[in-house]
Design an enzyme around this catalytic site. Structure first.
Site, short mmCIF file in Angstrom:
data_model
loop_
_atom_site.label_atom_id
_atom_site.label_comp_id
_atom_site.label_asym_id
_atom_site.label_seq_id
_atom_site.Cartn_x
_atom_site.Cartn_y
_atom_site.Cartn_z
N GLY A 98 -0.52 0.87 -8.62
CA GLY A 98 0.38 0.78 -7.22
C GLY A 98 0.27 -0.04 -6.30
N ASN A 177 2.19 10.73 0.60
CA ASN A 177 0.79 11.07 -0.36
C ASN A 177 0.23 12.30 0.61
OD1 ASN A 177 1.04 8.57 1.06
ND2 ASN A 177 -1.36 8.51 0.89
N SER A 225 2.71 3.99 -10.45
CA SER A 225 1.33 4.22 -10.91
C SER A 225 0.98 5.28 -11.92
CB SER A 225 0.44 4.10 -9.50
OG SER A 225 -0.78 4.20 -10.27
N HIS A 227 -1.82 6.74 -12.80
CA HIS A 227 -2.78 7.64 -12.97
C HIS A 227 -2.50 8.82 -11.87
CE1 HIS A 227 -4.73 6.76 -8.89
NE2 HIS A 227 -4.25 5.77 -9.04
N CYS A 351 -13.17 6.89 5.02
CA CYS A 351 -13.26 5.61 5.56
C CYS A 351 -14.75 5.31 5.16
CB CYS A 351 -13.22 5.41 7.31
SG CYS A 351 -14.89 5.85 8.10
#
Ligand code: PLP
Length: 403
Positions: A98, A177, A225, A227, A351
């Site tokens: 993606g 998401n 995408s 996966h 992060c």
């Protein structure tokens, strides 16, 4: 060398290969990635056995590999509602995922933009859109970000004020998401179409969870995408309307009309098409199962924890994503305690330090700091069971009560 795949549970396959006892973990991080479906693994296994050949090769085996690859492309296109009947057919370019598909759209259309300088993106895009857009500003692109409503949806009234004749593209996702909130794509396209402004849709999280039909959507391009839908990692696609092919961002051979050069992986393409086929065969059953598990998860937590609120539950949501804020708690501490208790979930964006940044989506929704600081994402999948949800409920309530 290879063994026939016999297990019905995908985690069994990995148990043999890892020392970690995955079966004792409750995996509620399906928006990060999904376990490969056994039928997908089987289709790929057969492909690897017979179809290792380069589909560009001119010999008999190469031509056979090409046929298999093109059949997978056509099957995937048909399953996702591409127009493929005649010379005006839509295109499907396989990519590495993606991220690459989103980059190809933004960078490729920007190179085509001639005098137009404005790119409009929503404030809740995945970093493969938002970071690419931020980089494009260094090339002189005028990037404008659309506000987000408190229900997690893109603010179409604000979008109207940003789209103008100088706009070469609007990028908006179909499903978020982090919250699972479905976006008003129909309204977005209604705003852009009369002005001749193309719309790129990031449908990475939406396929396998909600109906995605490219023609009906009316977008110019769409990123997907494998996966995220129990397919293999390392393959995605950019789908484009006829006549809206972007300039390439990679340069090399002539594969895929030189728009996305590089030797194609037949097995990855076959696995991707199989994954979407498997999803569509049982989509109603899966939707019911996911919704029922999510309802149990959310009601169990809300009943027992006064500090818990579900984010984005006043907008239309995908059936499997639940973003729950434990107000007054530190999301990182809750995540780690749940991890020790065998529950895998996510804080949204990791992060480099291994801790987490506040979720840009939740910030864009204008939520208060206490809610953002305590928010965790639980994303269910078709291999989860009611027992997983009961276990998760028990552990969440125990962990949050003591923290
Ligand atoms: N877009 C969205 C909405 C995503 O959630 C993700 C991955 O999490 C991507 C794009 C990137 O996809 P990939 O991991 O295949 O590069």
């Amino acid at each position: 060398m290879f063994q026939q795949i016999t297990s019905n549970h995908p985690l069994d396959t990995f148990n043999h290969a890892t020392k970690i006892d995955l079966m004792s973990s409750v995996y509620l991080d399906n928006n990060a990635t999904t376990a490969i479906h056994p039928e997908v693994a089987q289709a790929m296994f057969e492909c690897f056995q017979h179809g290792f050949v380069n589909p560009e090769s001119q010999h008999l085996l190469g031509r056979e590999a090409r046929r298999t690859l093109e059949a997978a492309r056509e099957q995937l296109g048909a399953l996702l509602g591409l127009h493929q009947a005649d010379v005006h057919a839509d295109h499907l370019f396989f990519t590495s995922g993606g991220t690459e598909a989103n980059n190809l759209a933004l960078q490729g259309y920007q190179q085509d933009a001639e005098q137009k300088r404005r790119l409009v993106i929503s404030g809740i895009e995945h970093p493969s859109i938002s970071t690419t857009a931020a980089w494009l500003t260094s090339l002189g692109v005028d990037v404008q970000t659309v506000n987000t409503l408190s229900n997690g949806q893109i603010d179409c009234d604000h979008l109207k004020t940003l789209v103008n004749k100088d706009t070469f593209l609007v990028a908006a996702m179909l499903a978020n998401n982090e919250t699972g909130v479905l976006q008003p794509l129909e309204a977005i396209i209604e705003i852009c179409e009369p002005m001749g402004v193309p719309v790129h849709v990031d449908a990475v999280q939406a396929i396998g969870k909600t109906d995605v039909h490219f023609q009906n959507l009316g977008a110019t391009s769409m990123a997907i995408s494998a996966h995220k839908v129990h397919g293999p990692r390392g393959v995605g696609a950019l789908i484009t309307k006829h006549g809206a092919v972007p300039r390439p961002i990679l340069h090399g051979g002539f594969q895929q009309a030189a728009i996305r050069p590089g030797t194609e992986s037949v097995a990855l393409a076959v696995g991707f098409a199989k994954a979407v086929e498997v999803y569509l065969e049982k989509k109603d059953e899966h939707r019911k199962q996911l919704l029922s598990m999510r309802t149990k998860l959310e009601s169990g937590v809300l009943e027992q924890l006064d500090c818990a609120i579900v984010i984005g539950d006043d907008g239309p949501r995908m059936p499997h994503t639940s973003n729950i804020a434990f107000q007054g708690r530190d999301r990182q501490a809750v995540l780690m305690a749940l991890d020790i208790a065998g529950i895998c979930c996510s804080t949204g964006s990791a992060c480099a330090s291994g801790s987490s940044e506040p979720s840009p989506t939740l910030v864009a929704m204008g939520l208060d700091e206490q809610t953002i600081e305590g928010a965790l994402r639980f994303s269910l999948g078709i291999f989860n069971s009611d027992a997983d949800v009961e276990n998760a409920n028990k552990q969440i309530c125990a962990v949050v009560s003591v923290l």
